[in-house]
Design an enzyme around this catalytic site. Structure first.
Site, PDB file in Angstrom:
ATOM      1  N   CYS A   1       0.811  -1.224   0.000  1.00  0.00           N
ATOM      2  CA  CYS A   1       0.000   0.000   0.000  1.00  0.00           C
ATOM      3  C   CYS A   1       0.845   1.275   0.000  1.00  0.00           C
ATOM      4  O   CYS A   1       0.341   2.353  -0.300  1.00  0.00           O
ATOM      5  CB  CYS A   1      -0.928   0.013   1.206  1.00  0.00           C
ATOM      6  SG  CYS A   1      -2.265  -1.162   1.037  1.00  0.00           S
TER       7      CYS A   1
HETATM    8  N1  COA Z   1     -20.141  -9.066   8.239  1.00  0.00           N
HETATM    9  C1  COA Z   1     -20.620  -9.175   9.509  1.00  0.00           C
HETATM   10  N2  COA Z   1     -19.843  -9.420  10.571  1.00  0.00           N
HETATM   11  C2  COA Z   1     -18.533  -9.584  10.346  1.00  0.00           C
HETATM   12  C3  COA Z   1     -17.965  -9.489   9.058  1.00  0.00           C
HETATM   13  C4  COA Z   1     -18.834  -9.222   7.993  1.00  0.00           C
HETATM   14  N3  COA Z   1     -18.375  -9.109   6.744  1.00  0.00           N
HETATM   15  N4  COA Z   1     -16.632  -9.679   9.158  1.00  0.00           N
HETATM   16  C5  COA Z   1     -16.369  -9.885  10.446  1.00  0.00           C
HETATM   17  N5  COA Z   1     -17.500  -9.830  11.172  1.00  0.00           N
HETATM   18  C6  COA Z   1     -17.658 -10.024  12.625  1.00  0.00           C
HETATM   19  C7  COA Z   1     -16.548 -10.875  13.201  1.00  0.00           C
HETATM   20  O1  COA Z   1     -16.885 -12.229  13.065  1.00  0.00           O
HETATM   21  C8  COA Z   1     -16.490 -10.407  14.624  1.00  0.00           C
HETATM   22  O2  COA Z   1     -17.497 -11.036  15.358  1.00  0.00           O
HETATM   23  P1  COA Z   1     -17.242 -11.458  16.903  1.00  0.00           P
HETATM   24  O3  COA Z   1     -17.045 -10.165  17.610  1.00  0.00           O
HETATM   25  O4  COA Z   1     -18.493 -12.180  17.234  1.00  0.00           O
HETATM   26  O5  COA Z   1     -16.020 -12.315  16.884  1.00  0.00           O
HETATM   27  C9  COA Z   1     -16.886  -8.920  14.548  1.00  0.00           C
HETATM   28  O6  COA Z   1     -17.569  -8.770  13.293  1.00  0.00           O
HETATM   29  C10 COA Z   1     -15.684  -7.984  14.595  1.00  0.00           C
HETATM   30  O7  COA Z   1     -14.708  -8.424  13.598  1.00  0.00           O
HETATM   31  P2  COA Z   1     -13.294  -7.775  13.453  1.00  0.00           P
HETATM   32  O8  COA Z   1     -12.568  -8.454  12.334  1.00  0.00           O
HETATM   33  O9  COA Z   1     -12.624  -7.695  14.777  1.00  0.00           O
HETATM   34  O10 COA Z   1     -13.741  -6.298  12.954  1.00  0.00           O
HETATM   35  P3  COA Z   1     -12.999  -4.916  13.026  1.00  0.00           P
HETATM   36  O11 COA Z   1     -13.859  -4.005  13.795  1.00  0.00           O
HETATM   37  O12 COA Z   1     -11.558  -5.039  13.421  1.00  0.00           O
HETATM   38  O13 COA Z   1     -13.027  -4.450  11.492  1.00  0.00           O
HETATM   39  C11 COA Z   1     -11.521  -4.281   9.586  1.00  0.00           C
HETATM   40  C12 COA Z   1     -12.378  -5.189  10.494  1.00  0.00           C
HETATM   41  C13 COA Z   1     -10.734  -5.151   8.652  1.00  0.00           C
HETATM   42  C14 COA Z   1     -12.463  -3.368   8.797  1.00  0.00           C
HETATM   43  C15 COA Z   1     -10.582  -3.405  10.455  1.00  0.00           C
HETATM   44  O14 COA Z   1      -9.914  -4.203  11.405  1.00  0.00           O
HETATM   45  C16 COA Z   1      -9.530  -2.675   9.642  1.00  0.00           C
HETATM   46  O15 COA Z   1      -9.822  -1.983   8.678  1.00  0.00           O
HETATM   47  N6  COA Z   1      -8.258  -2.747  10.075  1.00  0.00           N
HETATM   48  C17 COA Z   1      -7.165  -2.096   9.389  1.00  0.00           C
HETATM   49  C18 COA Z   1      -6.855  -2.870   8.192  1.00  0.00           C
HETATM   50  C19 COA Z   1      -5.872  -2.228   7.270  1.00  0.00           C
HETATM   51  O16 COA Z   1      -5.613  -1.059   7.271  1.00  0.00           O
HETATM   52  N7  COA Z   1      -5.314  -3.035   6.446  1.00  0.00           N
HETATM   53  C20 COA Z   1      -4.431  -2.596   5.482  1.00  0.00           C
HETATM   54  C21 COA Z   1      -4.785  -3.303   4.248  1.00  0.00           C
HETATM   55  S1  COA Z   1      -3.709  -2.866   3.006  1.00  0.00           S
END
Ligand code: COA
Length: 376
Positions: free
Chosen positions: A159
């Site tokens: 990225c």
């Molecule tokens: N729909 C519904 N629920 C979902 C889901 C979806 N698509 N994906 C995950 N969940 C659920 C999970 O199962 C989890 O449930 P639980 O609490 O019962 O275990 C809950 O939602 C939270 O999941 P989590 O993965 O911890 O979510 P988050 O709040 O961390 O958000 C991201 C996920 C990826 C959006 C976030 O962590 C993020 O953007 N992080 C930075 C990533 C980044 O910058 N990456 C660089 C890429 S180049």
């Protein structure tokens, strides 16, 4: 010919694919796949041999990421629950590659905006996460398609590729080795995204950006002077993609999910926010810039919450949309292109003398800052 050795951004270019997928469309397709999988595997699920898949939700996606839609090069196959991947006919070697094609479109726009004749361009750096092939370099193909007499090479810092490319181009200008360099970031992220993975199926979108970095001596009257650049990498497995030609050595795991994008999103969030905010403030300090006076932050577009926190730490207050514009809502995460899209779409209204920051971060970990001041 005059050289100043002062690097500037003369213009940018942006190619946006026509097709866009809303969260509603994406979730409908994903959930149809989940239903199909669970009913096809009903016996094994009932026997406790495999876990049922869980549905995705529009509300979760928007709340967790800020993403509402993303552009893609091929909408239909991505949304087809039986395919869930991009598809288009393979091109013969004599035809321009699809990645080069969208890169060329972004480059042409940057050249046109700068009023630059290709005869005056010295180099093309293709700086992107998702190269179509190892060689010949995508940059050399783009250079050829544009008719540039010079050199080109590919660089991949995930990225952060675009900001690493801008510093590399700026260093060529500073050293007098080039006067005009195109940094192009074509990102067909739909090819590396696992559209069947609930945790990440909503994250990425396709796009191409170009940044024309030049010696001030030849730049158009209106440009952005590059005041300083800083790069940083710290190894982490929290964002990873194991796809590569050595996968042939392990045919048994060729289709495993780790051959596409995987991440520990929470850890990334927690670890990258402080790393980037500290890096920005330290670099601003070295350049004699009070970070709170930065007129605009064009941040990497991965997650709205991350950007809110980083902007707050840098500016000392909650940033408005005007101070830290988002393109994540309509483009999704476009990997290295995100901060450049934000810059491209949101710089015209700034006044001469205004100082801003282009900043990207991501896998590696990697992070890059480019401080710029508007001239003209
Ligand atoms: N729909 C519904 N629920 C979902 C889901 C979806 N698509 N994906 C995950 N969940 C659920 C999970 O199962 C989890 O449930 P639980 O609490 O019962 O275990 C809950 O939602 C939270 O999941 P989590 O993965 O911890 O979510 P988050 O709040 O961390 O958000 C991201 C996920 C990826 C959006 C976030 O962590 C993020 O953007 N992080 C930075 C990533 C980044 O910058 N990456 C660089 C890429 S180049």
């Amino acid at each position: 010919m005059d050289y100043t050795g002062i690097p500037v951004i003369s213009a940018t270019g942006l190619f946006t694919p026509e097709d866009s997928i809303t969260n509603e469309e994406l979730v409908a397709s994903f959930n149809a796949y989940v239903e199909r999988f669970n009913s096809e595997n009903a016996e094994a699920i009932a026997a406790g041999d495999i876990e049922p898949l869980q549905p995705s939700s529009v509300e979760f996606i928007e709340k967790a990421s800020g993403i509402k839609a993303r552009h893609v090069m091929a909408k239909e196959p991505v949304l087809d629950p039986a395919i869930m991947a991009p598809r288009w006919p393979e091109r013969p070697d004599e035809q321009l590659s699809i990645l080069a094609e969208i890169g060329v479109k972004a480059c042409r726009q940057a050249l046109e905006r700068a009023g630059r004749d290709v005869a005056d361009v010295d180099a093309v750096l293709c700086a992107a996460s998702n190269m179509q092939r190892p060689y010949p370099a995508m940059a050399v193909e783009i250079q050829d398609a544009l008719g540039i007499d010079g050199f080109g090479f590919d660089m991949n810092v995930a990225c952060s590729s675009a900001t690493f490319g801008i510093q590399t181009a700026a260093d060529y200008i500073r050293a007098g080795n080039a006067r005009s360099v195109l940094v192009v970031s074509p990102e067909i992220t739909s090819g590396h995204l696992n559209w069947r993975d609930r945790d990440s199926h909503f994250i990425f979108g396709d796009v191409a950006t170009a940044v024309l970095v030049e010696d001030k001596a030849i730049a158009p009257e209106q440009h952005w002077e590059i005041l300083g650049t800083k790069l940083k990498t710290v190894f982490s497995n929290n964002i990873r993609n194991n796809f590569g030609f050595l996968n042939r050595a392990h045919p048994e795991s060729a289709d495993a999910p780790d051959k596409l994008f995987v991440q520990e999103g929470r850890k990334v969030f927690k670890e990258v926010v402080p790393m980037v905010a500290t890096m920005i403030c330290e670099e601003a300090d070295k350049l004699g810039i009070d970070p709170q006076t930065l007129r605009r932050l064009w941040l990497h577009q991965a997650n709205a919450g991350m950007n809110r926190l980083i902007a707050q730490r840098v500016l000392g207050h909650e940033a408005s949309d005007d101070e830290s514009p988002t393109v994540l809502d309509t483009y999704g995460n476009t990997s290295s292109a995100g901060s450049i899209i934000a810059f491209d779409l949101h710089n015209a209204d700034l006044a001469p003398g205004d100082t801003g920051l282009i900043c990207s971060f991501g896998a590696g970990y990697s992070a890059g800052t480019v401080f710029v001041r508007k001239v003209g």
